[in-house]
Motif scaffolding. Structure first.
Motif, PDB file in Angstrom:
ATOM      1  N   UNK A   1      19.860 118.097 -31.487  1.00  0.00           N
ATOM      2  CA  UNK A   1      20.680 118.102 -32.694  1.00  0.00           C
ATOM      3  C   UNK A   1      21.527 116.847 -32.832  1.00  0.00           C
ATOM      4  N   UNK A   2      21.352 115.866 -31.946  1.00  0.00           N
ATOM      5  CA  UNK A   2      22.129 114.621 -32.058  1.00  0.00           C
ATOM      6  C   UNK A   2      21.376 113.659 -32.976  1.00  0.00           C
ATOM      7  N   UNK A   3      21.932 113.447 -34.188  1.00  0.00           N
ATOM      8  CA  UNK A   3      21.203 112.642 -35.172  1.00  0.00           C
ATOM      9  C   UNK A   3      21.147 111.154 -34.813  1.00  0.00           C
ATOM     10  N   UNK A   4      22.171 110.692 -34.068  1.00  0.00           N
ATOM     11  CA  UNK A   4      22.233 109.249 -33.779  1.00  0.00           C
ATOM     12  C   UNK A   4      21.528 108.901 -32.461  1.00  0.00           C
ATOM     13  N   UNK A   5      20.849 109.885 -31.832  1.00  0.00           N
ATOM     14  CA  UNK A   5      20.163 109.610 -30.557  1.00  0.00           C
ATOM     15  C   UNK A   5      19.083 108.534 -30.739  1.00  0.00           C
ATOM     16  N   UNK A   6      19.041 107.607 -29.757  1.00  0.00           N
ATOM     17  CA  UNK A   6      18.090 106.505 -29.863  1.00  0.00           C
ATOM     18  C   UNK A   6      17.294 106.353 -28.571  1.00  0.00           C
ATOM     19  N   UNK A   7      16.026 105.941 -28.705  1.00  0.00           N
ATOM     20  CA  UNK A   7      15.238 105.601 -27.519  1.00  0.00           C
ATOM     21  C   UNK A   7      15.059 104.081 -27.511  1.00  0.00           C
ATOM     22  N   UNK A   8      15.313 103.473 -26.366  1.00  0.00           N
ATOM     23  CA  UNK A   8      15.208 102.008 -26.302  1.00  0.00           C
ATOM     24  C   UNK A   8      14.667 101.537 -24.964  1.00  0.00           C
ATOM     25  N   UNK A   9      14.591 100.213 -24.820  1.00  0.00           N
ATOM     26  CA  UNK A   9      14.054  99.636 -23.595  1.00  0.00           C
ATOM     27  C   UNK A   9      14.806  98.354 -23.271  1.00  0.00           C
ATOM     28  N   UNK A  10      15.158  98.176 -22.014  1.00  0.00           N
ATOM     29  CA  UNK A  10      15.577  96.837 -21.605  1.00  0.00           C
ATOM     30  C   UNK A  10      14.992  96.470 -20.243  1.00  0.00           C
ATOM     31  N   UNK A  11      14.969  95.163 -19.980  1.00  0.00           N
ATOM     32  CA  UNK A  11      14.270  94.639 -18.792  1.00  0.00           C
ATOM     33  C   UNK A  11      14.818  95.201 -17.490  1.00  0.00           C
ATOM     34  N   UNK A  12      16.137  95.420 -17.434  1.00  0.00           N
ATOM     35  CA  UNK A  12      16.747  95.830 -16.166  1.00  0.00           C
ATOM     36  C   UNK A  12      16.609  97.328 -15.918  1.00  0.00           C
ATOM     37  N   UNK A  13      16.920  98.125 -16.943  1.00  0.00           N
ATOM     38  CA  UNK A  13      16.965  99.579 -16.741  1.00  0.00           C
ATOM     39  C   UNK A  13      15.724 100.304 -17.228  1.00  0.00           C
ATOM     40  N   UNK A  14      14.847  99.609 -17.922  1.00  0.00           N
ATOM     41  CA  UNK A  14      13.640 100.243 -18.414  1.00  0.00           C
ATOM     42  C   UNK A  14      13.933 101.078 -19.658  1.00  0.00           C
ATOM     43  N   UNK A  15      13.124 102.151 -19.845  1.00  0.00           N
ATOM     44  CA  UNK A  15      13.308 103.000 -21.028  1.00  0.00           C
ATOM     45  C   UNK A  15      14.527 103.887 -20.850  1.00  0.00           C
ATOM     46  N   UNK A  16      15.193 104.203 -21.948  1.00  0.00           N
ATOM     47  CA  UNK A  16      16.359 105.080 -21.878  1.00  0.00           C
ATOM     48  C   UNK A  16      16.527 105.820 -23.201  1.00  0.00           C
ATOM     49  N   UNK A  17      17.329 106.910 -23.117  1.00  0.00           N
ATOM     50  CA  UNK A  17      17.746 107.640 -24.327  1.00  0.00           C
ATOM     51  C   UNK A  17      19.235 107.371 -24.464  1.00  0.00           C
ATOM     52  N   UNK A  18      19.653 106.872 -25.604  1.00  0.00           N
ATOM     53  CA  UNK A  18      21.056 106.507 -25.761  1.00  0.00           C
ATOM     54  C   UNK A  18      21.788 107.518 -26.640  1.00  0.00           C
ATOM     55  N   UNK A  19      22.940 107.976 -26.135  1.00  0.00           N
ATOM     56  CA  UNK A  19      23.745 108.957 -26.873  1.00  0.00           C
ATOM     57  C   UNK A  19      25.173 108.416 -26.957  1.00  0.00           C
ATOM     58  N   UNK A  20      25.760 108.448 -28.147  1.00  0.00           N
ATOM     59  CA  UNK A  20      27.140 107.945 -28.287  1.00  0.00           C
ATOM     60  C   UNK A  20      28.103 108.903 -27.595  1.00  0.00           C
ATOM     61  N   UNK A  21      29.258 108.347 -27.218  1.00  0.00           N
ATOM     62  CA  UNK A  21      30.268 109.134 -26.475  1.00  0.00           C
ATOM     63  C   UNK A  21      30.618 110.417 -27.226  1.00  0.00           C
ATOM     64  N   UNK A  22      30.695 110.315 -28.556  1.00  0.00           N
ATOM     65  CA  UNK A  22      31.098 111.448 -29.374  1.00  0.00           C
ATOM     66  C   UNK A  22      30.151 112.642 -29.233  1.00  0.00           C
ATOM     67  N   UNK A  23      28.885 112.353 -28.885  1.00  0.00           N
ATOM     68  CA  UNK A  23      27.884 113.427 -28.832  1.00  0.00           C
ATOM     69  C   UNK A  23      27.551 113.890 -27.420  1.00  0.00           C
TER      70      UNK A  23
END
Ligand code: ATP
Ligand code: MG
Length: 662
Positions: free
Chosen positions: A462-484
């Motif tokens: 139900x988190x509308x602002x949830x994002x999936x991303x990638x960076x070289x150091x940490x690899x794939x991740x799911x990002x959630x803002x502090x508020x959620x």
């Protein structure tokens, strides 16, 4: 720094073996230079000279260049007359115990260039070896970037012969035994060549012959016509040894030696070459305004280089000249055929240099793609030139090997958008290799799954602002803002904390990540292996490819001479063995081009061995006396390279030498 001293010790050991070169020492992403090398290079390259702590010895000068941009810097060092030794890390720093192993993998010198960025496309880059055996000078001339390798020898008594050859070839670098160094330096003083002294043993004829036989895999040099030419063989052996030492490669593209004799060509001394402005002008020392400039309508770089060679080496044998004229005429007569052929040449790559890079191990995927495209044109070339009724061109392409198998392999293997480096993957098309296809498939599936993850997880949490991303150091991740953060499900594992968000991973995401990254890594490694394999496969056809290159180069020049003849209104000269030159309405090929159309006044010439042995030309200043004299020389020279000439009619009795002092 703990490793500093062992590293410097390693540096010193390697530098001691390459005293006459600037040593580029690989350290991570940089090539570093130290001490005297650093001081020289910093000045030439206009880069900052810094220093480095060398333990007990205090600080030593140092400067560095980024490895990915090295070739431009190397070019400048070479231009300034230096040699450059490239020292690489030859083991993976991650796997090395202690100090990383380093080795010089290549030495770049002015006479051994193969890197396209360091070469002039329309010019050969010659290395010359000069040897002395008995009363003969031996000469070997080779362009490593094209595979040309020629030898000759001539009496030492006439030193002008050597001077003329030096000016003819204009080598970038000359190899001589130490005892000959002074003599050659004196004779070569008007050329820009770098003189590299080499040990006398490399010019020893027996050892040289053995080295050459081993390289060409022959039992004698008979087939190359130089078995008994000791001086020539000695020079060639030294050149080969130098190539082997600097390139550290097998040099398979050096497939043969060609023996030539000075008597086969018109003799032109330095002053004549300059005065007639054959390939560059006297005043500006540039091609525009020279005979080459007027004649050069070549389409390929190979053709441009060959045309220059022809101009610098006019023929003396009637049959050879007639053969060229015959072919030029065939192109001259068939406008349609010439047009289409020249159109096809536009897509032909610089095969000669490509093959050199192939054999030195530096060819890249894009170049192999270009090779495939060039081969794909051959059937049409053969068919087209086969239509020539005079058969002069048909004969030229009769033995043209089409290499259909290699052609279809290359065109089906390599992707249109293949990268310039073979170490990044994305080289091969789908369907080329089953294992590779599987890895590509796995990557795609993994990526598709991840692409769908964002929507899925947004729905689940139900988190509308949830994002999936990638960076070289940490690899794939799911990002959630502090508020959620309160809505994060229990299977999320924290990976990274940002200012106003947290990044998570799930076991499932981790699995796909491993799959993708693993597949990608394996794919890149596999593609590299497949590329090396393909490169080897191409090498199998090297002799045929070299032949294709030389046929295409020659046809380009012949079609060019025809095109120029049509455009400039030239006629086919009649070649004879009489002592007679008869030119009707002759023109100076360059002056007529520089003047507005129609302004040049044509002149006749008649010289023979009887009543017209001499002409005395008088006239006021700027009357055209010099132009007339040069015009006669140029018309004769053009005829003897196999070109049509600027005249209404021309009868040329072959000459063996031209003298001018204008
Ligand atoms: N046949 C010609 N038709 C038209 N213009 C010509 C012709 N020959 C020469 N010219 C023009 O005249 C100029 C002078 O020619 P050139 O240098 O041959 O003269 P010259 O007689 O040798 O002069 P000098 O006595 O100064 O040596 C050339 O630059 C060219 O532009
Ligand atoms: Mg003059």
């Amino acid at each position: 720094m703990v490793n500093e001293t062992p590293m410097l010790r390693q540096y010193r050991r390697i530098k001691a073996e390459h005293k006459d070169a600037i040593l580029l020492f690989r350290l991570g992403d940089f090539y570093e230079m130290f001490m005297e090398d650093a001081e020289i290079a910093a000045g030439i390259l206009e880069i900052v000279l810094t220093s480095r702590d060398a333990g007990r010895e205090g600080r030593i000068p140092m400067c560095g260049i980024p490895a990915h941009a090295a070739s431009g810097y190397i070019a400048r060092l070479i231009e300034s007359g230096y040699k450059v030794a490239i020292c690489e890390q030859v083991e993976d720093p991650k796997k090395a115990k202690g100090l990383v192993k380093r080795e010089v993998v290549k030495i770049i010198t002015p006479g051994t260039l193969t890197d396209l960025e360091l070469l002039d496309e329309k010019n050969n880059n010659y290395l010359m070896g000069i040897a002395l055996a008995g009363d003969y000078y031996g000469l070997a001339v080779s362009d490593l970037s094209t595979g040309d390798f020629l030898v000759t020898q001539f009496p030492r008594a006439d030193q002008n012969l050597l001077v003329d050859e030096l000016h003819h070839w204009q080598p970038r670098e000359i190899l001589v035994a130490e005892e000959l160094q002074e003599e050659v330096a004196r004779l070569a003083r008007l050329t820009p060549a770098l003189i590299t002294p080499r040990p006398a043993r490399e010019f020893q004829p027996t050892a040289a012959r053995e080295r050459l036989c081993a390289h060409f895999q022959v039992v004698s040099l008979e087939g190359f016509g130089c078995q008994y030419l000791d001086a020539a063989v000695a020079a060639a052996g030294a050149v080969l040894a130098y190539f082997q030492e600097t390139q550290k490669a097998r040099l398979e593209h050096l497939t043969a030696l060609r023996t030539y004799f000075l008597d086969d060509f018109m003799r032109l001394d330095l002053f004549t070459r300059r005065n007639l402005e054959l390939v560059r002008t006297i005043r500006e020392n540039k091609t525009p305004g020279s005979l080459l400039w007027v004649l050069d309508r070549t389409v390929t770089a190979m053709g441009a280089r060959l045309l220059r060679k022809w101009i610098e080496q006019p023929l003396r044998h009637q049959e050879e000249i007639e053969e060229r004229l015959e072919r030029v005429e065939a192109f001259y007569l068939r406008h349609d055929l010439r047009e289409e052929f020249r159109g096809l040449l536009k897509s032909v790559c610089d095969l000669q240099r490509l093959l050199a890079r192939l054999s030195c191990g530096t060819v890249n995927p894009r170049e192999l793609l270009a090779l495939g495209r060039t081969l794909a044109l051959l059937p049409r070339v053969k068919e087209l030139l086969g239509q020539d009724e005079t058969a002069a061109l048909a004969e030229e392409v009769r033995d043209l090997d089409l290499l259909p198998e290699l052609c279809s392999l290359l065109t089906s293997a390599i992707r249109e958008d293949a990268p310039a480096s073979p170490k990044e993957g994305n080289i091969f098309c789908r369907g080329y290799h089953p294992e590779l296809d599987k890895l590509i498939q796995a990557t795609h599936e993994g990526k598709a799954w991840i692409a769908g993850l964002e929507r899925k997880e947004r729905e689940r949490t139900g988190i509308k602002s949830l994002k999936v991303g990638f960076n070289q150091v940490f690899g794939y991740y799911i990002e959630v803002t502090k508020a959620n953060l309160a809505a994060v499900p229990p299977d999320y594992q924290r990976r990274q904390t940002l200012a106003n968000a947290e990044r998570f991973i799930t076991p499932e995401l981790k699995e796909y990540e491993d799959l993708i990254l693993g597949a990608e890594e394996r794919r890149v490694a596999l593609e590299y292996d497949l590329f090396l394999e393909l490169r080897q496969r191409v090498l199998d056809d090297l002799p045929q490819l070299r032949q294709i290159a030389s046929i295409l180069a020659e046809l380009d020049v012949l079609a060019t001479l025809a095109e120029t003849a049509v455009k400039n209104d030239y006629c086919r000269p009649v070649i004879t063995r009489e002592r007679r030159i008869k030119i009707t309405a002759g023109r100076h090929p360059v002056v007529e081009k520089v003047l507005p159309p129609g302004e040049f006044v044509p002149n006749d010439t008649l010289l023979d061995g009887e009543k017209h042995r001499l002409q005395i030309i008088t006239g006021p200043n700027m009357a055209g006396k010099s132009t007339y004299m040069r015009q006669v020389a140029l018309i004769v020279l053009m005829a003897q390279i196999g070109s049509f000439v600027p005249a209404d009619e021309a009868e040329i009795g072959l000459v063996d030498r031209i003298f001018t002092r204008v």
